[in-house]
Design a protein around this motif. Sequence first.
Motif, PDB file in Angstrom:
ATOM      1  N   PRO A 303      -8.991  21.465 -14.960  1.00 50.77           N
ATOM      2  CA  PRO A 303      -9.177  22.629 -15.832  1.00 50.77           C
ATOM      3  C   PRO A 303     -10.460  23.383 -15.548  1.00 50.77           C
ATOM      4  O   PRO A 303     -10.541  24.574 -15.783  1.00 50.77           O
ATOM      5  CB  PRO A 303      -9.189  22.014 -17.236  1.00 50.77           C
ATOM      6  N   ALA A 304     -11.453  22.696 -15.032  1.00 49.56           N
ATOM      7  CA  ALA A 304     -12.705  23.391 -14.751  1.00 49.56           C
ATOM      8  C   ALA A 304     -12.559  24.351 -13.584  1.00 49.56           C
ATOM      9  O   ALA A 304     -13.386  25.200 -13.368  1.00 49.56           O
ATOM     10  CB  ALA A 304     -13.800  22.385 -14.453  1.00 49.56           C
ATOM     11  N   THR A 305     -11.514  24.167 -12.838  1.00 53.81           N
ATOM     12  CA  THR A 305     -11.360  25.015 -11.665  1.00 53.81           C
ATOM     13  C   THR A 305     -10.365  26.118 -11.936  1.00 53.81           C
ATOM     14  O   THR A 305      -9.402  26.289 -11.209  1.00 53.81           O
ATOM     15  CB  THR A 305     -10.887  24.192 -10.472  1.00 53.81           C
ATOM     16  N   GLU A 306     -10.590  26.822 -12.967  1.00 51.08           N
ATOM     17  CA  GLU A 306      -9.721  27.951 -13.220  1.00 51.08           C
ATOM     18  C   GLU A 306     -10.049  29.108 -12.294  1.00 51.08           C
ATOM     19  O   GLU A 306      -9.403  30.132 -12.329  1.00 51.08           O
ATOM     20  CB  GLU A 306      -9.816  28.365 -14.679  1.00 51.08           C
ATOM     21  N   ARG A 307     -11.087  28.928 -11.536  1.00 52.79           N
ATOM     22  CA  ARG A 307     -11.383  29.939 -10.528  1.00 52.79           C
ATOM     23  C   ARG A 307     -10.311  29.865  -9.444  1.00 52.79           C
ATOM     24  O   ARG A 307      -9.671  28.823  -9.267  1.00 52.79           O
ATOM     25  CB  ARG A 307     -12.758  29.694  -9.938  1.00 52.79           C
TER      26      ARG A 307
END
Lengths: 440, 579
Positions: A303-307
């Motif tokens: 989820p932290a890598t929505e980039r």
Amino acid sequence: MQSTSASSSSWHIRIILIGAFLIATACQGTPAPTSAQAELIAPLRFPHAAHTNLPCESCHQGKAPGQSTSPRPGENGHASCTTGDCHAADFEGPPPPLCGLCHESLQTKDGPKASLLPYPPRAGPRTEAPRFSHKRHLDAPQIEAKLGFHISCTDCHLLPAATDTLAGDSKLARPNHQACARCHATEAAGPDSPTMDNCRSCHEAGAQRRRERVFISGDLSFHHSAHRSDRRGGRIGCATCHASIVEKDSSSDEQESGNMQVCVSCHNDDRRVPSAKRMSRCGTCHATRSAGLSAIAPRSHMPATERPANHTQAFRRDHAADADRPTSSCGRCHTMVSGNRRNTCDECHQVMEPRNHVVTWREYDHGPQAVTRPDQCTTCHQVDFCVACHSTPPRSHFPSMEFRGGGHGTLAVLNLRACATCHQTQRDCSGSGCHRGDTF
Amino acid sequence: MPQGRHVLRLLLTCVALLWTSSFAAADNRLKLPEGVSPRSLHMRAAAWRVAASETVPKESKPGSESIFNLPSGDSLSVGDGDLDRLIRHGLEHDVAAPPKPLSERLTLRFNLGMGLDGGQPSGKNRLTDSDPEGPALNERQDYERLRIYSFGDAVVGSRGLGMEGLNSYLAAHFRYNQPYSQHSSAIPSLYDRNFSQPVVRSGYVEVDEVFQHRLLKPVHVRAGRSFQYGISAFQFDGLTVGYHTPALRLSVFGGQRSSLVGLDNSHYRGGGEVIGSRVRADLFEWKRWPLVISAAALRFDAHSHFRTGLALRWNRDVLVGAQLRALDGEVARASFSVAARLSQVTTVNLQVHRRTSSDWSYGLSQVSPGSDDDTRSDPRRYLDLGPVLPRTHLRLRYGTVLLRNIDLLIRGGGAIDGHDEETSGASSSSSSYAEGGAAVEVHMRRAIRLGAAMTTRRYFLDGEKHETPVPGTADPLPKSMAATGVASFWEGGLSLVYSPGARLFRGSAEFYGRRYGYLSEYLTQNITAFRSGGRFSIEGWVGKRIRMKAEYDVTLGPLLMAPELRGLKTLRVLLEGTF
């Protein structure tokens, strides 16, 4: 001399190893198998490429009277295969491997009728018409202007036995000839529309493109029927996952499959997905879990890598070309930028500090780095910025009388080059009459 | 009349379809097999008619969204296909674009923060203390242990506010240092002295679509303070007239160079006036010819700059380019580059530059080293970057993601300094070097990211060792700087990031170590300095618009060049709002 030679060969080996490593890693995630690769993957597929010297009609002889679909080539006593000299001998003796192209079991012609393999195979790569344009088929204004109606994804991607609903499906079917015929049969085709009595309208001679499922593969399970609406009942459009399909003008274009980030955006949102289907539940999509390093969930699942997935560490350094594209949309996420795409690099470069600009950067670290790559500094700093600091005596220069009187010696001995960044030695050192030497 | 033709075509098509389908069963060719009848053909009204009558869902943001970002609501009910809504949504923009909401026309961002810099005295003598037994750092006279300052940014941008095609942007920054009377502080800053007024980084008004004629529609005019990119990045107050299409970008600009730190233009010939132009033709966008041609010209400080470039755009993801830049008619720099994206995450970037001694010293505003034509009143006097040496520079970067998780970056590079008839000896701002580095980042389960990075670099210093110093006398200066300075550099770092999701919360810790090897003409042994430190930050979002951040940056261990301090540290807290 020997050691030099050994060292040289050692370097060569290192370079070769590094090169091999780079090439190997570059091959990661190769999108779709080529036609030749696909032949290897499915050796029992009928090799159309080997039959391009024959007219299509010699095998695809049209449907028989009273039948609703075109008969499969060979149903007429293998006539299409035995005609001529190519395969006639194969049908005289014991069943050769050739029979395995169409039949599940190899039987002699006197035995019971051998059951046929499904065609096209449900699994493995599929041959796609080289001349198919999603863009053209989804250009609603153009189609409406010509025909008065337009089509949507589900007009072609129907289930084989579907009636009018997608409910309960497992996979959306790839369109077959039936689906095409509804608009491209000779009697139905609109003006300037290719007709199916000419196979070459879609199947270019010699051009074969086979493609396997690239995203839903392995132990991954996916059901389109479960993705028609979210938890709240909000509809999920096809383009939510297949965003750029509408821009694909040829089947040789890289086809847009689903994107993990789209999955994450929903499956990490408890308003859209129940807790049992969250990203943390691997079993939602995967039947098995691998061991070892690959057991760690890929970065695209986090989820932290929505980039975007392409925002890698390399991208941090080499993003200029991407940002310069007219279609760039940096401002959608990087809210500090205005969204104007003309000469606006400063909107980031004036406020975001590079990672190496830590507390010691200003006083101790930036010098050697600037010597290495001065052009890198100019990306953000004009010379005024440098001048403003370099014109101010640093902390070490105080008390100034003591520093001038000889206190600067120790620092100068350690790193004389640092002195010369601000001081012209000819003017400030030897010109003052203290030091001998005026050659630089 | 055209509508009538459409209706006629529609009717004819329907008749043709009905007629042909009735004969299908008797046809012997592969033409019209029986299958599922079309689900939605003929069932929809023309899209433009539907578009006019449909309501746009509340969640949607017409005008700004891509047509692919469908609203999740179900307010569009006509037609079964999901793409129906998509297409109709897109058509709405073509037929009658509804006005954008104010939130999309106006961008407002501010941040306000406070910082605390400090360095605790260690009680040891400074390197510059001539008397080893003498007093250490004197906080009353020449050192400020702690310094408090406030800082902030304000950004206001508008797009199409008041008038369609009218854009504006204002970015300003301020920093106010606590006044102090001592000579120095732990962490020097350009704000330490007489510079505390707000700085306007950018402030311009831009008008798009000045003319309505189809060919002149891409013309835009920008007036005010803005950055200009091209030959070099610089900030100026003036006017830019541009013509931008995907295939052609042309701009002409003129004005006066401006400074972010208050340096006036009096030392520049012509009073800082700058005038220039840029053109870029992308033949791929025009005719699918894989070429991009660019050129830029600029005049500033009585120097003329010109740059031209040719790029082969092999496809969308491979660009091979060459550039040539000239300064006052002489070739200053030639570049060759290859940028390739092998897959979504795999990139290769190769750059080769060749600089000549005719190149500038730093940039447009520092062309010459500053030793000959600068007067004592010129602040550039104290930025002596030495003679410009010819240099060949190579850089290679490769990035990919291994095992779908390990983000890897490998880079290498180097430079070789040369000499020609115009330059002799070395420069204090240039050294031949070779470097290599790598960085990896692994995403662990549930929002934890681990990273590691290292860089190693070796500077090739050459020159004669100086004669042995004579005690009690001022040492003679060396003949050149070629054999002094940083000879080697090594850096390693680790990072740990926790983030449960974008714009929620983020906590990070970074540790690094840097080792410098110094070579001195006056010492027989090389000296090594090791510095290490850590940076810790947390940030949290209050809603979607307010961000709070705190960052603590501290050195760990002593500083070779500053034994009088235990270390350096800085704490910053920040409140940011984006609207």
